[in-house]
Structures are given as structure tokens and as C-alpha cells.
Design an enzyme around this catalytic site. Sequence first.
Site, PDB file in Angstrom:
ATOM      1  N   SER A 196       0.826  -1.199   0.000  1.00 47.78           N
ATOM      2  CA  SER A 196       0.000   0.000   0.000  1.00 47.78           C
ATOM      3  C   SER A 196       0.873   1.267   0.000  1.00 47.78           C
ATOM      4  O   SER A 196       1.723   1.426  -0.870  1.00 47.78           O
ATOM      5  CB  SER A 196      -0.965  -0.038   1.194  1.00 47.78           C
ATOM      6  OG  SER A 196      -1.965   0.939   1.085  1.00 47.78           O
TER       7      SER A 196
ATOM      8  N   ASP B  40     -10.143  -4.136  -5.750  1.00 52.45           N
ATOM      9  CA  ASP B  40      -9.505  -3.493  -4.600  1.00 52.45           C
ATOM     10  C   ASP B  40     -10.171  -2.130  -4.397  1.00 52.45           C
ATOM     11  O   ASP B  40     -10.076  -1.253  -5.254  1.00 52.45           O
ATOM     12  CB  ASP B  40      -8.006  -3.329  -4.871  1.00 52.45           C
ATOM     13  CG  ASP B  40      -7.225  -2.721  -3.719  1.00 52.45           C
ATOM     14  OD1 ASP B  40      -7.843  -2.134  -2.805  1.00 52.45           O
ATOM     15  OD2 ASP B  40      -5.975  -2.818  -3.739  1.00 52.45           O
TER      16      ASP B  40
ATOM     17  N   HIS C   8      -7.515  -5.271  -0.442  1.00 58.11           N
ATOM     18  CA  HIS C   8      -6.308  -4.448  -0.488  1.00 58.11           C
ATOM     19  C   HIS C   8      -5.112  -5.096   0.215  1.00 58.11           C
ATOM     20  O   HIS C   8      -4.042  -4.505   0.245  1.00 58.11           O
ATOM     21  CB  HIS C   8      -6.625  -3.082   0.158  1.00 58.11           C
ATOM     22  CG  HIS C   8      -5.577  -2.041  -0.058  1.00 58.11           C
ATOM     23  ND1 HIS C   8      -5.149  -1.655  -1.321  1.00 58.11           N
ATOM     24  CD2 HIS C   8      -4.850  -1.289   0.830  1.00 58.11           C
ATOM     25  CE1 HIS C   8      -4.223  -0.718  -1.201  1.00 58.11           C
ATOM     26  NE2 HIS C   8      -4.018  -0.487   0.090  1.00 58.11           N
TER      27      HIS C   8
END
Length: 266
Positions: free
Chosen positions: A95, A217, A245
Site C-alpha cells: 500500500s 480493490d 487491499h
Amino acid sequence: MDIASRNNVAVTGNAQGPTVVLAHGFGCDQNMWRLTVPALVDDYRVVLFDYVGSGRSDASAFSESRYSSLDGYARDVVEVCEALDLRDAVFVGHSVSAMIGVLAAGLAPERIGALVMVAPSPRYIDDEGYRGGFSAEDIDELLASLEANYLGWSAAMAPVIMGNADRPELGDELRNSFCATDPDMARVFARTTFLSDSRDDLKRVNVPTLVLECIQDAIAPREVGAFVHQAIPGSTLVTLDATGHCPHLSAPEATNQAIVAFLASL
């Protein structure tokens, strides 16, 4: 300050192998990599750490001015690499950590020799000709909700971020991770993350790079994966058969397989 205790650094695996650094995302800690570590330890030296303000890091080292930009977190990464005297390490960032890795590689190119970006997003807010997945109003509301009631926000958002509604234990784990983070420090990291724009930094990446995206996502839609892949010359894009995610938790086998194949190609 001792960097190892500041960032709760842990080193495991094959001391003679190439080094892989695993970096967690917002609201998480190094425990989020526990399903990836076993796939690496036979052949690689694995470095884990927590960003200041996360996990078991030294909270007294937190500085709002330092961590109000991604550069502060990137400096953490560089200082961990320097403390361990890493050379040409592979940085695996989940991320927002994918972009932190990009910045760290620019700050200390001798330390980081390749990047693996797991569900990356260089900008979360839509822009002209760019889909980040959120409007500016969406992000304003998200941050206002987080700041007003962090525990309530965590309970509501964790299942959305994780996806996999048929496996509620995954969302519960992410919620518990969020809730274990100091709310004031989480607020700073959240603002830094969701208001960041690292698109121009992608063009300066000149190391082998693997971009991992999921089929679905809510935080980083597939248009983002395509953008990151196109922006980084010579990068490889792999679409995992995974939703949500956090594929290293929801689809560890597919995630690990892609990472190990990339490492073997270096």
C-alpha cells in the site's frame, strides 16, 4: 537513538542470502507479513520493522513534523538500511509503503536494488486524466470520520479495505491492527497517506520493479496498477487472483508465488 529498537527491527532467514525488506502499510505492523516470511526464509535474509507510531516501535520517537510527509517514513527506511548496512536489498512495500520504498530508493540508491509494490497507489484522489478511486470530498469525509472517532472508523473501514466479506476474520484482524495504533499517530499517518501525490516520483524509479494488483480493490482500483506500471520504465505488472487491499493476508500463496518468482529473476 538505537534504530533497531526505534523501529522494532527483526532479522530472520538465511544470513548468506540476498536481503528482502518487508514494509507494512497504514494502521498495520510487521505481523501482517507472517504468511510471507516462511516463503522467503530458506533463501533470503528477511528484514521486518515497524514504522514509528505503528506496532511495537518506540512511540517516543514520533514527530508530527517528520511524519507529516512520506519523506519522513522514507528516512526511517534508509536509516534501518544503514544500521544493517544493507546493499541492493529488495524492498517489498504494501500500500502506501510501496511509495515510501520509491522515495527511499531515491534517497539511498546503493541500499535498495529492486522494488516490489503490493497494491500501490501514488495518489488516492481522482485528478484530470487519472483515477485514484476517491474524490477529494470522499477523502475529506474519510479523514474527518477518522479524526472524530478513530475506533468507530476502524470498525467500519477495515472490512471495506480488506474485502473478502465471506471471511470476516480477515476484516476483524485488520480492525484490531488499526485499533492497536495510537489514534493521534494514526491521524498523522492517515493524512500523510491519503493526501499524498507521488506520481512524479514513479518516473525516477530505475531499479527492477514488480507491481502486484488485485482483481478487485476498493483502495487501489486496477486503473491505478496500470498507471504505476506504465509510469515505471521496465516494470512488471502481475494481477493476482485476489480481492481486497491486503493480498498477503487474503491470498498469501498467490502473493508469495509472484514475489518469489520476481526475486528469482533478479
